[in-house]
Design a protein around this motif. Structure first.
Motif, mmCIF file in Angstrom:
data_model
loop_
_atom_site.group_PDB
_atom_site.id
_atom_site.type_symbol
_atom_site.label_atom_id
_atom_site.label_comp_id
_atom_site.label_asym_id
_atom_site.label_seq_id
_atom_site.Cartn_x
_atom_site.Cartn_y
_atom_site.Cartn_z
ATOM 1 N N HIS A 124 37.312 29.897 38.013
ATOM 2 C CA HIS A 124 36.120 30.693 37.713
ATOM 3 C C HIS A 124 35.820 30.561 36.216
ATOM 4 C CE1 HIS A 124 33.536 34.143 37.051
ATOM 5 N NE2 HIS A 124 33.328 34.167 38.361
ATOM 6 N N PRO A 125 34.574 30.256 35.854
ATOM 7 C CA PRO A 125 34.274 29.899 34.461
ATOM 8 C C PRO A 125 34.491 31.001 33.431
ATOM 9 C CG PRO A 125 32.258 30.079 35.753
ATOM 10 C CD PRO A 125 33.401 30.168 36.721
ATOM 11 N N ARG A 126 34.479 32.270 33.818
ATOM 12 C CA ARG A 126 34.635 33.338 32.829
ATOM 13 C C ARG A 126 35.929 34.141 32.994
ATOM 14 N NH1 ARG A 126 29.805 32.569 34.429
ATOM 15 N NH2 ARG A 126 29.882 34.072 36.112
ATOM 16 N N MET A 127 36.796 33.716 33.902
ATOM 17 C CA MET A 127 37.984 34.525 34.163
ATOM 18 C C MET A 127 38.895 34.665 32.944
ATOM 19 S SD MET A 127 40.308 32.064 36.619
ATOM 20 C CE MET A 127 41.838 32.942 36.420
ATOM 21 N N TRP A 128 38.966 33.642 32.102
ATOM 22 C CA TRP A 128 39.876 33.684 30.946
ATOM 23 C C TRP A 128 39.363 34.601 29.847
ATOM 24 C CZ3 TRP A 128 44.063 32.146 32.925
ATOM 25 C CH2 TRP A 128 44.075 31.102 33.853
ATOM 26 N N GLU A 129 38.121 35.075 29.974
ATOM 27 C CA GLU A 129 37.517 35.956 28.964
ATOM 28 C C GLU A 129 37.534 37.419 29.388
ATOM 29 O OE1 GLU A 129 33.538 34.482 28.891
ATOM 30 O OE2 GLU A 129 34.161 32.460 28.337
ATOM 31 N N ARG A 130 38.035 37.731 30.563
ATOM 32 C CA ARG A 130 37.868 39.066 31.130
ATOM 33 C C ARG A 130 39.202 39.722 31.462
ATOM 34 N NH1 ARG A 130 32.573 37.738 34.773
ATOM 35 N NH2 ARG A 130 31.153 37.669 33.000
ATOM 36 N N ALA A 131 39.502 40.772 30.729
ATOM 37 C CA ALA A 131 40.749 41.498 30.954
ATOM 38 C C ALA A 131 40.810 42.070 32.366
ATOM 39 C CB ALA A 131 40.896 42.616 29.921
ATOM 40 N N PHE A 132 39.662 42.481 32.927
ATOM 41 C CA PHE A 132 39.682 43.071 34.263
ATOM 42 C C PHE A 132 40.042 42.059 35.347
ATOM 43 C CE2 PHE A 132 35.159 41.945 33.741
ATOM 44 C CZ PHE A 132 34.907 41.249 34.912
ATOM 45 N N VAL A 133 40.030 40.780 35.011
ATOM 46 C CA VAL A 133 40.519 39.737 35.915
ATOM 47 C C VAL A 133 41.958 39.367 35.554
ATOM 48 C CG1 VAL A 133 40.241 37.321 36.639
ATOM 49 C CG2 VAL A 133 38.222 38.768 36.338
ATOM 50 N N LEU A 134 42.208 39.191 34.272
ATOM 51 C CA LEU A 134 43.513 38.691 33.839
ATOM 52 C C LEU A 134 44.655 39.678 34.078
ATOM 53 C CD1 LEU A 134 42.546 36.829 30.553
ATOM 54 C CD2 LEU A 134 42.905 35.885 32.840
ATOM 55 N N TYR A 135 44.422 40.965 33.858
ATOM 56 C CA TYR A 135 45.508 41.934 34.037
ATOM 57 C C TYR A 135 45.971 42.005 35.489
ATOM 58 C CZ TYR A 135 45.330 43.520 29.204
ATOM 59 O OH TYR A 135 45.423 43.591 27.836
ATOM 60 N N PRO A 136 45.063 42.164 36.461
ATOM 61 C CA PRO A 136 45.559 42.174 37.841
ATOM 62 C C PRO A 136 46.110 40.818 38.289
ATOM 63 C CG PRO A 136 43.170 42.500 37.800
ATOM 64 C CD PRO A 136 43.642 42.534 36.388
ATOM 65 N N LEU A 137 45.558 39.722 37.784
ATOM 66 C CA LEU A 137 46.100 38.405 38.113
ATOM 67 C C LEU A 137 47.514 38.264 37.542
ATOM 68 C CD1 LEU A 137 45.772 35.587 39.353
ATOM 69 C CD2 LEU A 137 44.663 34.872 37.215
ATOM 70 N N ALA A 138 47.700 38.708 36.311
ATOM 71 C CA ALA A 138 49.026 38.625 35.692
ATOM 72 C C ALA A 138 50.041 39.509 36.420
ATOM 73 C CB ALA A 138 48.944 39.017 34.222
ATOM 74 N N GLU A 139 49.564 40.597 36.999
ATOM 75 C CA GLU A 139 50.461 41.469 37.752
ATOM 76 C C GLU A 139 51.073 40.743 38.949
ATOM 77 O OE1 GLU A 139 50.099 45.147 40.872
ATOM 78 O OE2 GLU A 139 48.601 45.068 39.265
ATOM 79 N N ILE A 140 50.261 39.963 39.670
ATOM 80 C CA ILE A 140 50.747 39.329 40.902
ATOM 81 C C ILE A 140 51.146 37.862 40.722
ATOM 82 C CG2 ILE A 140 49.514 40.941 42.393
ATOM 83 C CD1 ILE A 140 47.476 38.688 42.957
ATOM 84 N N ALA A 141 50.699 37.233 39.634
ATOM 85 C CA ALA A 141 51.032 35.820 39.380
ATOM 86 C C ALA A 141 51.138 35.592 37.881
ATOM 87 C CB ALA A 141 49.991 34.906 40.007
ATOM 88 N N PRO A 142 52.148 36.181 37.238
ATOM 89 C CA PRO A 142 52.231 36.088 35.772
ATOM 90 C C PRO A 142 52.301 34.658 35.239
ATOM 91 C CG PRO A 142 54.256 37.005 36.711
ATOM 92 C CD PRO A 142 53.261 36.911 37.824
ATOM 93 N N GLN A 143 52.824 33.752 36.043
ATOM 94 C CA GLN A 143 52.936 32.359 35.602
ATOM 95 C C GLN A 143 51.579 31.697 35.421
ATOM 96 O OE1 GLN A 143 53.430 33.501 38.661
ATOM 97 N NE2 GLN A 143 52.524 32.062 40.122
ATOM 98 N N LEU A 144 50.524 32.277 35.964
ATOM 99 C CA LEU A 144 49.188 31.681 35.877
ATOM 100 C C LEU A 144 48.386 32.154 34.668
ATOM 101 C CD1 LEU A 144 48.090 31.844 39.618
ATOM 102 C CD2 LEU A 144 48.997 29.887 38.353
ATOM 103 N N VAL A 145 48.865 33.190 33.994
ATOM 104 C CA VAL A 145 48.080 33.791 32.908
ATOM 105 C C VAL A 145 48.795 33.580 31.578
ATOM 106 C CG1 VAL A 145 46.970 35.886 32.060
ATOM 107 C CG2 VAL A 145 47.193 35.510 34.533
ATOM 108 N N PRO A 146 48.264 32.682 30.754
ATOM 109 C CA PRO A 146 48.892 32.442 29.451
ATOM 110 C C PRO A 146 48.851 33.703 28.581
ATOM 111 C CG PRO A 146 47.215 30.770 29.942
ATOM 112 C CD PRO A 146 47.095 31.844 30.981
#
Length: 164
Positions: A124-146
């Motif tokens: 998704h083109p804006r996912m890396w700019e949005r905490a509301f995407v990155l925080y829940p993603l990091a919760e379930i797949a921390p290896q995917l979120v730098p």
């Protein structure tokens, strides 16, 4: 001698961002998890807690957000169509960009695929700019979120709530 049956390809792990800020947003997110789990050739692998965030790029009520990890045999465009059908069934309208919504489902990642089509861009083109995407993603797949991506969004207000 009988030939062995062909093996179906292994399902792809995909991540879906879920958000809502109109109506009963909590029920909409919970319903989205249930509907996603019912998609053909798809199973819900993990789901994040709920997170509250202010709207980005517009005004309106706070959003409730979450991320679902799925294993799916659906092709990316078929998965996108199913997600858009869910949004429409939930009463989603698109009067203007970033308008408040009853349900928003974004295909964030589809395995290791890089897709650049008019109707779908993955990642998704804006996912890396949005905490509301990155925080829940990091919760379930921390290896995917730098860590750098989390640090870059640290100024965005996101509140972890509870299980969806």
């Amino acid at each position: 001698m009988a030939t062995p049956p062909e093996h179906a390809p292994a399902p792809t792990i995909a991540y879906i961002g879920i958000g809502a800020n109109l109506g009963d947003a909590r029920a909409a997110v919970r319903g989205a998890f249930e509907a996603i789990a019912q998609l053909p050739a798809t199973s819900l692998v993990r789901r994040s807690c709920l997170y509250r965030s202010a709207p980005v790029g517009t005004e309106g009520p706070d959003y409730l957000n979450a991320v679902a990890a799925i294993a799916t045999g659906l092709a990316p465009l078929d998965l996108l169509a199913a997600l858009q059908n869910m949004e429409n069934a939930a009463g989603r309208t698109r009067p203007f960009r970033w308008a408040p919504r009853t349900l928003d489902l974004d295909l964030l990642l589809y395995g290791d695929a890089h897709i650049d089509l008019p109707q779908l861009t993955v990642p998704h083109p804006r996912m890396w700019e949005r905490a509301f995407v990155l925080y829940p993603l990091a919760e379930i797949a921390p290896q995917l979120v730098p860590a750098a991506a989390l640090a870059a969004t640290a100024g965005q207000a996101v509140e972890r709530l509870a299980d969806a």
